[in-house]
Design a protein around this motif. Structure first.
Motif, PDB file in Angstrom:
ATOM      1  N   ALA A  33      25.902  -2.873  -8.597  1.00 17.14           N
ATOM      2  CA  ALA A  33      24.521  -2.441  -8.813  1.00 17.14           C
ATOM      3  C   ALA A  33      24.324  -1.967 -10.251  1.00 17.14           C
ATOM      4  N   LYS A  34      25.293  -1.205 -10.787  1.00 14.91           N
ATOM      5  CA  LYS A  34      25.177  -0.700 -12.161  1.00 14.91           C
ATOM      6  C   LYS A  34      25.203  -1.828 -13.185  1.00 14.91           C
ATOM      7  N   GLU A  35      25.998  -2.878 -12.904  1.00 18.38           N
ATOM      8  CA  GLU A  35      26.050  -4.036 -13.805  1.00 18.38           C
ATOM      9  C   GLU A  35      24.668  -4.697 -13.917  1.00 18.38           C
ATOM     10  N   LYS A  36      23.924  -4.683 -12.816  1.00 17.58           N
ATOM     11  CA  LYS A  36      22.606  -5.313 -12.797  1.00 17.58           C
ATOM     12  C   LYS A  36      21.488  -4.325 -13.155  1.00 17.58           C
ATOM     13  N   ASN A  37      21.854  -3.099 -13.537  1.00 16.76           N
ATOM     14  CA  ASN A  37      20.901  -2.030 -13.862  1.00 16.76           C
ATOM     15  C   ASN A  37      19.934  -1.745 -12.707  1.00 16.76           C
ATOM     16  N   LEU A  38      20.487  -1.736 -11.496  1.00 18.04           N
ATOM     17  CA  LEU A  38      19.708  -1.438 -10.301  1.00 18.04           C
ATOM     18  C   LEU A  38      20.396  -0.316  -9.515  1.00 18.04           C
ATOM     19  N   ASP A  39      19.774   0.079  -8.405  1.00 12.97           N
ATOM     20  CA  ASP A  39      20.326   1.140  -7.572  1.00 12.97           C
ATOM     21  C   ASP A  39      20.898   0.560  -6.287  1.00 12.97           C
ATOM     22  N   LEU A  40      21.855   1.296  -5.704  1.00  8.19           N
ATOM     23  CA  LEU A  40      22.395   0.952  -4.399  1.00  8.19           C
ATOM     24  C   LEU A  40      21.719   1.877  -3.390  1.00  8.19           C
ATOM     25  N   VAL A  41      20.948   1.291  -2.472  1.00 11.40           N
ATOM     26  CA  VAL A  41      20.152   2.081  -1.522  1.00 11.40           C
ATOM     27  C   VAL A  41      20.631   1.790  -0.106  1.00 11.40           C
ATOM     28  N   LYS A  42      20.903   2.867   0.658  1.00  8.67           N
ATOM     29  CA  LYS A  42      21.325   2.703   2.052  1.00  8.67           C
ATOM     30  C   LYS A  42      20.070   2.501   2.892  1.00  8.67           C
ATOM     31  N   ILE A  43      19.949   1.307   3.522  1.00 10.44           N
ATOM     32  CA  ILE A  43      18.736   1.008   4.289  1.00 10.44           C
ATOM     33  C   ILE A  43      18.956   1.071   5.803  1.00 10.44           C
ATOM     34  N   ALA A  44      20.199   0.964   6.258  1.00 14.28           N
ATOM     35  CA  ALA A  44      20.491   1.059   7.694  1.00 14.28           C
ATOM     36  C   ALA A  44      21.734   1.933   7.884  1.00 14.28           C
ATOM     37  N   TYR A  57      15.164   1.493  -6.966  1.00 14.30           N
ATOM     38  CA  TYR A  57      14.813   2.523  -5.980  1.00 14.30           C
ATOM     39  C   TYR A  57      13.321   2.864  -6.007  1.00 14.30           C
ATOM     40  N   GLY A  58      12.726   2.967  -7.174  1.00 13.14           N
ATOM     41  CA  GLY A  58      11.298   3.272  -7.286  1.00 13.14           C
ATOM     42  C   GLY A  58      10.451   2.225  -6.593  1.00 13.14           C
ATOM     43  N   LYS A  59      10.789   0.964  -6.847  1.00 10.75           N
ATOM     44  CA  LYS A  59      10.068  -0.144  -6.227  1.00 10.75           C
ATOM     45  C   LYS A  59      10.275  -0.132  -4.708  1.00 10.75           C
ATOM     46  N   PHE A  60      11.510   0.168  -4.281  1.00  9.38           N
ATOM     47  CA  PHE A  60      11.836   0.228  -2.862  1.00  9.38           C
ATOM     48  C   PHE A  60      11.007   1.301  -2.154  1.00  9.38           C
ATOM     49  N   LYS A  61      10.919   2.507  -2.764  1.00  7.46           N
ATOM     50  CA  LYS A  61      10.140   3.605  -2.186  1.00  7.46           C
ATOM     51  C   LYS A  61       8.653   3.232  -2.102  1.00  7.46           C
ATOM     52  N   TYR A  62       8.149   2.600  -3.150  1.00 14.92           N
ATOM     53  CA  TYR A  62       6.747   2.191  -3.191  1.00 14.92           C
ATOM     54  C   TYR A  62       6.434   1.219  -2.054  1.00 14.92           C
ATOM     55  N   GLU A  63       7.296   0.201  -1.880  1.00 10.89           N
ATOM     56  CA  GLU A  63       7.082  -0.785  -0.817  1.00 10.89           C
ATOM     57  C   GLU A  63       7.194  -0.144   0.560  1.00 10.89           C
ATOM     58  N   GLN A  64       8.112   0.823   0.689  1.00 10.85           N
ATOM     59  CA  GLN A  64       8.291   1.524   1.971  1.00 10.85           C
ATOM     60  C   GLN A  64       7.028   2.305   2.345  1.00 10.85           C
ATOM     61  N   THR A  65       6.457   3.030   1.373  1.00  8.56           N
ATOM     62  CA  THR A  65       5.241   3.801   1.661  1.00  8.56           C
ATOM     63  C   THR A  65       4.066   2.867   1.961  1.00  8.56           C
ATOM     64  N   LYS A  66       4.033   1.718   1.302  1.00 10.92           N
ATOM     65  CA  LYS A  66       2.991   0.729   1.555  1.00 10.92           C
ATOM     66  C   LYS A  66       3.082   0.196   2.989  1.00 10.92           C
ATOM     67  N   LYS A  67       4.317  -0.082   3.448  1.00  6.77           N
ATOM     68  CA  LYS A  67       4.527  -0.569   4.815  1.00  6.77           C
ATOM     69  C   LYS A  67       4.118   0.489   5.831  1.00  6.77           C
ATOM     70  N   ASP A  68       4.492   1.745   5.571  1.00  4.78           N
ATOM     71  CA  ASP A  68       4.148   2.838   6.483  1.00  4.78           C
ATOM     72  C   ASP A  68       2.641   3.011   6.582  1.00  4.78           C
ATOM     73  N   LYS A  69       1.962   2.916   5.430  1.00  3.95           N
ATOM     74  CA  LYS A  69       0.509   3.063   5.393  1.00  3.95           C
ATOM     75  C   LYS A  69      -0.152   1.948   6.206  1.00  3.95           C
ATOM     76  N   GLU A  70       0.342   0.737   6.055  1.00  5.37           N
ATOM     77  CA  GLU A  70      -0.202  -0.417   6.772  1.00  5.37           C
ATOM     78  C   GLU A  70       0.010  -0.264   8.275  1.00  5.37           C
ATOM     79  N   ALA A  71       1.178   0.246   8.671  1.00  3.04           N
ATOM     80  CA  ALA A  71       1.470   0.452  10.098  1.00  3.04           C
ATOM     81  C   ALA A  71       0.541   1.513  10.677  1.00  3.04           C
ATOM     82  N   ARG A  72       0.262   2.568   9.906  1.00  3.94           N
ATOM     83  CA  ARG A  72      -0.639   3.616  10.380  1.00  3.94           C
ATOM     84  C   ARG A  72      -2.065   3.103  10.524  1.00  3.94           C
ATOM     85  N   LYS A  73      -2.460   2.166   9.652  1.00  8.75           N
ATOM     86  CA  LYS A  73      -3.796   1.586   9.722  1.00  8.75           C
ATOM     87  C   LYS A  73      -4.002   0.824  11.021  1.00  8.75           C
TER      88      LYS A  73
END
Length: 167
Positions: A33-44, A57-73
Motif C-alpha cells: 500500500a505504501k509503495e502505491k501511496n495508498l492506505d490499507l483499510v480493513k473492510i471485513a 482512505y479519504g475517498k473510501f470514507k466519502y463513498e461509505q457515507t454516500k452509501k449510508d445516506k442513500e440507504a437511509r433515503k
C-alpha cells in the motif's frame, strides 16, 4: 482500522481495482500500500482471515457515507397514528374520523383506532366493539385489520395497516 492499526497476523488483500492479491501478512500488505501511496483499510474485520483493501482512505470514507445516506433515503419509516372514538359517537363524527384515517393510511402509516369508555360506559363494551368493526368494514378497501378489537384498560383498541398494492 487503517494502516498500522491493523494488528492481524494474516489478512486477505484486495487491490485498488478490486482484484485479489491473496492472503499475506499485514506488514507485507502495508508495504504494498505504501509503495502505491495508498492506505490499507480493513473492510471485513469478522472474516477469516480479515479482508483489507488498498485504497485512498479519504475517498473510501466519502463513498461509505454516500452509501449510508442513500440507504437511509430508501428506508420507509412507518409511524403509528391514532384515531379516538367514543361509544356514543354520531355518524357524522365517525365520517370525519374516517377521513382522517384514510389520510393516514394513504401515507402508509399504521392506524390505531381506540374507543375510550368512561364511567358506566364500561358495562357496554359490545357497543364499542361494534363501532370498531363497522369502522374497519367502512375502510376495508384501503386497509386490513392487523389486530382485532381488544380491551386494554378502559379502552378497546384495534390496529389497522394499509393494504399492499398488488400489481
Amino acid at each position: 482500522m487503517i494502516n498500522e492499526q491493523i494488528r492481524d497476523r494474516e489478512v486477505r488483500v484486495i487491490d485498488e481495482d478490486g482484484g485479489q492479491l491473496g492472503v499475506m501478512t499485514s506488514r507485507e500488505a502495508l508495504n504494498i500500500a505504501k509503495e502505491k501511496n495508498l492506505d490499507l483499510v480493513k473492510i471485513a474485520p469478522k472474516a477469516k482471515p480479515p479482508v483489507c483493501k488498498i485504497t485512498d482512505y479519504g475517498k473510501f470514507k466519502y463513498e461509505q457515507t454516500k452509501k449510508d445516506k442513500e440507504a437511509r433515503k430508501k428506508q420507509n419509516i412507518v409511524t403509528l397514528k391514532e384515531v379516538r372514538l367514543s361509544p356514543n359517537i354520531e355518524q357524522h363524527d365517525i365520517n370525519t374520523k374516517q377521513k382522517n384515517a384514510i389520510k393516514f393510511l394513504s401515507k402508509g402509516d399504521k392506524l390505531k383506532v381506540a374507543v375510550r369508555f368512561r364511567g358506566r360506559e364500561l358495562a357496554h363494551t359490545a357497543i364499542g366493539r361494534d363501532i370498531l368493526l363497522q369502522f374497519a368494514k367502512d375502510l376495508a378497501e384501503i386497509a386490513d385489520i392487523e389486530k382485532y378489537p381488544k380491551m386494554e384498560g378502559r379502552s378497546m383498541v384495534m390496529f389497522m395497516t394499509p393494504k399492499k398494492d398488488v400489481k
